[in-house]
Write an enzyme that holds these catalytic residues in place. Sequence first.
Site, PDB file in Angstrom:
ATOM      1  N   ASN A 128       0.819  -1.221   0.000  1.00 40.15           N
ATOM      2  CA  ASN A 128       0.000   0.000   0.000  1.00 40.15           C
ATOM      3  C   ASN A 128       0.849   1.265   0.000  1.00 40.15           C
ATOM      4  OD1 ASN A 128      -2.223  -1.575  -0.037  1.00 40.15           O
ATOM      5  ND2 ASN A 128      -3.135  -0.793   1.848  1.00 40.15           N
ATOM      6  N   MET A 129       0.321   2.263  -0.702  1.00 41.29           N
ATOM      7  CA  MET A 129       0.899   3.601  -0.778  1.00 41.29           C
ATOM      8  C   MET A 129       1.638   4.026   0.496  1.00 41.29           C
ATOM      9  SD  MET A 129       0.714   5.751  -3.262  1.00 41.29           S
ATOM     10  CE  MET A 129      -0.701   5.880  -4.313  1.00 41.29           C
ATOM     11  N   LYS A 130       0.927   3.916   1.592  1.00 45.39           N
ATOM     12  CA  LYS A 130       1.400   4.404   2.883  1.00 45.39           C
ATOM     13  C   LYS A 130       2.664   3.694   3.361  1.00 45.39           C
ATOM     14  CE  LYS A 130       1.398   5.773   7.153  1.00 45.39           C
ATOM     15  NZ  LYS A 130       1.899   7.101   7.492  1.00 45.39           N
ATOM     16  N   GLY A 131       2.741   2.395   3.070  1.00 42.63           N
ATOM     17  CA  GLY A 131       3.891   1.636   3.519  1.00 42.63           C
ATOM     18  C   GLY A 131       3.879   1.370   4.998  1.00 42.63           C
TER      19      GLY A 131
ATOM     20  N   GLU B 308      -2.883   9.101  11.670  1.00 36.74           N
ATOM     21  CA  GLU B 308      -3.374   9.944  10.575  1.00 36.74           C
ATOM     22  C   GLU B 308      -4.852   9.725  10.282  1.00 36.74           C
ATOM     23  OE1 GLU B 308      -0.944   9.279   7.161  1.00 36.74           O
ATOM     24  OE2 GLU B 308       0.878   9.852   8.239  1.00 36.74           O
TER      25      GLU B 308
END
Lengths: 246, 527
Positions: A128-131, B308
Amino acid sequence: MKVDLSKVKAYGDTLNDGAVQLSFTLPVPAGDEAREAARQLALKMGLETPAVTEMADLGAGFSFFVVYGRCPHTVDYAAIKIPKREHEAMSFEEVNEFVRAELKKKVVVAAACTGTDAHTVGIDAIVNMKGYAGEYGLERYPEFEAYNLGSQVPNAELLARAVEHGADAVLVSQVVTQKNVHLENLTELIELAEAEGIRDRMLFIAGGPRISHELAIELGFDAGFGPGTLPNHVASFIVKELARRK
Amino acid sequence: MDNKLNLDRATIDGARATASRIADQLHGWINLYTTTTIERAVARLLGVDGVDAAGVPLPNVLVDRLHEKGLLGHGLLSWLARAMLSTGRNAQEIAEAVAEGKLDVAAIPMLPEEKWRELGDRLAAEAAAKITARRREREQMMAAAAPDRKPLLYVIVATGNIYEDAVQAKAAALQGADIIAVIRHTGQSLLDYVPYGPTTEGFGGTYATQENFRIVRRSLDEAIKETGRYIRLVNYCSGLCMPEIAAMGALERLDMMLNDAMYGILFRDINMRRTLIDQHFSRMINGFAGIVINTGEDNYLTTADAYEKGYTVIASQFINEQLALRSGLREEQMGLGHAFEINPALEDGLLMEIAQAQLCRELFPRSPLKYMPPTKHVTGDIFSTYLINGMFNLVSIITGQEIQLLGMLTEAIHTPFISDRYLAIKNAGYIFNNARHLGEEITFKEQGRIQARAAVLLGQAYSLLQEIEKIGLEEALERGLFADIKRSREGGKGKDGVVPKEEDYYNPFPDIFLRRCHIKDDEGRAC
């Protein structure tokens, strides 16, 4: 202090004291007999002077023990050889630069949590993008095209999708390990890939809390990644291995 | 309501009203459809059980035949009532006859409506009476038991063998657990049927079956006798068979159900429509049965970052609350979920956890919040995990959580050993007792870190809700606004099981289940 690497013993607070700690449960009610049973079991494990430091009644006829003892055994550390991934991990920027310079095409990755496993925490951390832990996941790599197929993906579907996307690498995560279901599942994936004649067309990489590189190799994968793995570790392996095979 | 966080009342009211409109949008179409599993749940409520020669559950046999003939949109019960009147057999015998090929579903005559309706209404009332009896039984047992000490201690058993589960469940209760969840086979959520009979296999747990519910209930009832405490049994009312699991749980006196409105869409890739229709029917059953549901917002934080994306939990709780209200659940039956998942390496992470947990407490003062333990950032270092679990327990007692799913020191290693549960209960018992009234002694610094964090979370949640209202929940799910997971409207499993209701669709259960809601208590809330 001089450690004899051919005869390494467990260390408590003095070299070669062999001190170890363990805990276990016995399916017998707590009591003097249970405590003695725990001590005898530790003796049979090979521990010298075992001391049962805690016995707790778990109810329903179970009791729990904490045991300390001295393990007389040694291992020959000097003779140990572990197969290691040959590649050093590169950073996010280095990986992308490496792809542009060496591979000159986007790296396509198909990833999934296969079988009945619904625990996507591992595959998400890598893809995923976030890592994870501040490291971006493969989706964020400009030189990667990553497909996270999610959880409970049948092995056959993962392969079909990998072929459809023209994947360079297949990433499979296995978290549930009850009754070694992960081993069966991983083995099946490789067997299917071989049967379909695509085993050598792409890299096969396994990951999960109970996966080691050694285990993955044994199961016919190209690499395995265990706890503590970050996305750039996997990315580095993929790009260097693809370059090596070119 | 506690207002230690100095929250802005207008923002709270705005967020709740927005969530209410989002739920209304969904209810604009939810009631236009039924699903295969809703109709199977009706069959189960009427006592249809067992499997055919090929092992297919009889509720599936019946519903599949009706679906094939295009009859499902009229409702199973109108057909079944006519079949019973014309053959003189009971529901189970009719299902068996259909399974054996001795009864053609298309061959049942259309009888006068008032005749079959009268029978249908009576059968439904009898089924509802069975559920009410189980509810009363629970209420009586709870009244006779020692008063609850909150937070209730919730542990899971997951041996994969129901008989072993029953032993471990009882042992956990004897060790002090108040709530036992029997984890089911990891693949069950994607089965479009409920397996039958006692089961002794499965990965990550064994199957949820009605017989398995009975076996563990019996074992926990023994524990209730031995401990003098009421021990609650939990299972998973999620996946492709939410309504059926709810029906089984209501009949077998389960006390809690994991029953989230969106979990299946996000984490099991089940079709959006199917899930939203099914959750409504399943929650009506749970509401009527007096079952406390647990929602699954904690899961968002295992895929997205907990710091977040903490506000997505709050936004989702508001939506879950509004949808649950529309299914007849009282606030006291909503175990809204959240989790202690902020990276332990974050400076002041504990303060942020306190802010989030206290915020949930103040926003949903009547709901028995379900607090989930750290899983994402714990590793094989059992000693460190044990300490982090202690911090989790501390935040819980400070902020007044009610359902505490205990962290296991071997999380990320294996399904819990019997001793892991013992150590977890000991950890929680020590902290809850040792810091019992700490929350009452604490006020948070005006405009301090905790108040500021809570205000940010609430503000972000309100913005997200406003965005969702604008685009609709379905679009929000397509864009990945929850858990960073994107789901397409037409995609996902189980879509074929969604059936538009015909004009003469007949199902008396929703009226029965929601009737209670028209009675208001002193505060004007539905009883």
